[in-house]
Design an enzyme around this catalytic site. Sequence first.
Site, PDB file in Angstrom:
ATOM      1  N   ASN A  82     -40.309   9.013  21.627  1.00 46.63           N
ATOM      2  CA  ASN A  82     -40.229   7.558  21.449  1.00 46.63           C
ATOM      3  C   ASN A  82     -39.019   6.988  22.181  1.00 46.63           C
ATOM      4  O   ASN A  82     -39.084   5.915  22.770  1.00 46.63           O
ATOM      5  CB  ASN A  82     -40.160   7.202  19.955  1.00 46.63           C
ATOM      6  CG  ASN A  82     -41.531   7.212  19.313  1.00 46.63           C
ATOM      7  OD1 ASN A  82     -42.348   6.330  19.580  1.00 46.63           O
ATOM      8  ND2 ASN A  82     -41.799   8.197  18.514  1.00 46.63           N
ATOM      9  N   HIS A 121     -42.786   4.238  12.108  1.00 47.17           N
ATOM     10  CA  HIS A 121     -43.336   5.125  11.077  1.00 47.17           C
ATOM     11  C   HIS A 121     -44.771   5.467  11.484  1.00 47.17           C
ATOM     12  O   HIS A 121     -45.522   4.555  11.897  1.00 47.17           O
ATOM     13  CB  HIS A 121     -43.309   4.414   9.715  1.00 47.17           C
ATOM     14  CG  HIS A 121     -43.830   5.264   8.601  1.00 47.17           C
ATOM     15  ND1 HIS A 121     -43.088   6.297   8.065  1.00 47.17           N
ATOM     16  CD2 HIS A 121     -45.019   5.258   7.957  1.00 47.17           C
ATOM     17  CE1 HIS A 121     -43.822   6.895   7.124  1.00 47.17           C
ATOM     18  NE2 HIS A 121     -44.984   6.275   7.032  1.00 47.17           N
ATOM     19  N   GLY A 137     -37.577  13.145  20.818  1.00 54.85           N
ATOM     20  CA  GLY A 137     -37.190  11.934  21.531  1.00 54.85           C
ATOM     21  C   GLY A 137     -38.262  11.352  22.433  1.00 54.85           C
ATOM     22  O   GLY A 137     -37.968  10.643  23.397  1.00 54.85           O
ATOM     23  N   ASN A 170     -37.500   0.602  12.981  1.00 57.80           N
ATOM     24  CA  ASN A 170     -37.923   1.978  12.742  1.00 57.80           C
ATOM     25  C   ASN A 170     -39.396   2.093  13.081  1.00 57.80           C
ATOM     26  O   ASN A 170     -40.165   1.138  12.941  1.00 57.80           O
ATOM     27  CB  ASN A 170     -37.719   2.365  11.260  1.00 57.80           C
ATOM     28  CG  ASN A 170     -38.167   3.796  10.983  1.00 57.80           C
ATOM     29  OD1 ASN A 170     -37.751   4.729  11.663  1.00 57.80           O
ATOM     30  ND2 ASN A 170     -39.048   3.967   9.991  1.00 57.80           N
TER      31      ASN A 170
HETATM   32  C1  GRF Z   1     -42.935  11.179  15.402  1.00 52.16           C
HETATM   33  O1  GRF Z   1     -43.940  11.799  14.635  1.00 52.16           O
HETATM   34  C2  GRF Z   1     -42.712   9.776  14.902  1.00 52.16           C
HETATM   35  O2  GRF Z   1     -43.865   9.286  14.272  1.00 52.16           O
HETATM   36  C3  GRF Z   1     -41.637   9.900  13.917  1.00 52.16           C
HETATM   37  O3  GRF Z   1     -40.805  10.931  14.437  1.00 52.16           O
HETATM   38  C4  GRF Z   1     -41.625  11.894  15.132  1.00 52.16           C
HETATM   39  C5  GRF Z   1     -40.945  12.442  16.346  1.00 52.16           C
HETATM   40  O4  GRF Z   1     -40.859  11.452  17.292  1.00 52.16           O
HETATM   41  N1  GRF Z   1     -40.980   8.641  13.741  1.00 52.16           N
HETATM   42  P1  GRF Z   1     -40.023  11.658  18.670  1.00 52.16           P
HETATM   43  O5  GRF Z   1     -40.888  12.470  19.609  1.00 52.16           O
HETATM   44  O6  GRF Z   1     -38.740  12.418  18.330  1.00 52.16           O
HETATM   45  O7  GRF Z   1     -39.788  10.276  19.153  1.00 52.16           O
END
Ligand code: GRF
Length: 198
Positions: free
Chosen positions: A14, A110, A12, A108
Amino acid sequence: MFKIGVLISGGGSNLQAIIDACESGYIPDSRVAVVVSNKKDAYGLVRADKHKIPGIFLDRKEFPSSEEYFNKIADIMAEHDVRLVCLAGFLLMAHKSLIKKFKGRILNIHPALLPKFGGKGMYGHFVHESVIKAGEKESGPTVHFVDEIYDHGEIVLQKKVPVLPGDTPDILAARVLSEEHKVFPEAVKIVVAKFNKG
Ligand code: GRF
């Protein structure tokens, strides 16, 4: 107040970047209203809890089909007046039942420069491994609208980072991830501004 719903499967980071961007006002008059995870132990649920955001573990195994699972997600989003859904490290492919109900309102992130290195099986470590194996000189995150084809919808924002000699997939992943934390909030800010303009 513009409400955002976030789907997660893991750490999480992001999600945290979007929460922080709303709380700081970088994304104005907005907040994360609900977080849904398909993994019970996703640390992203802890992050939501720390910010007093409802965090819901929704077990895919408790639903007879992907369609019913994503119908439930759509209901949760609607219950929280969500206007934009963000897939932030969410590892299930969104079913068309959600995509139809939130047409043009799902983003999303990526970890590669789509349309290259996207599609089925292209997630996490595999993406960076393929980029390095292909001898690419640059990579970087892409934020795109979700449509019914995996990693295919209209691109909102991309940021490039160098692929350096001696990069391992983990080193490249870390460089891309830190850029994700900037590009996702920036993309959400752009989309929220567009929606608010009507
Ligand atoms: C990251 O590598 C992102 O590129 C992909 O999910 C992975 C984990 O992201 N979309 P997060 O730390 O759970 O946001």
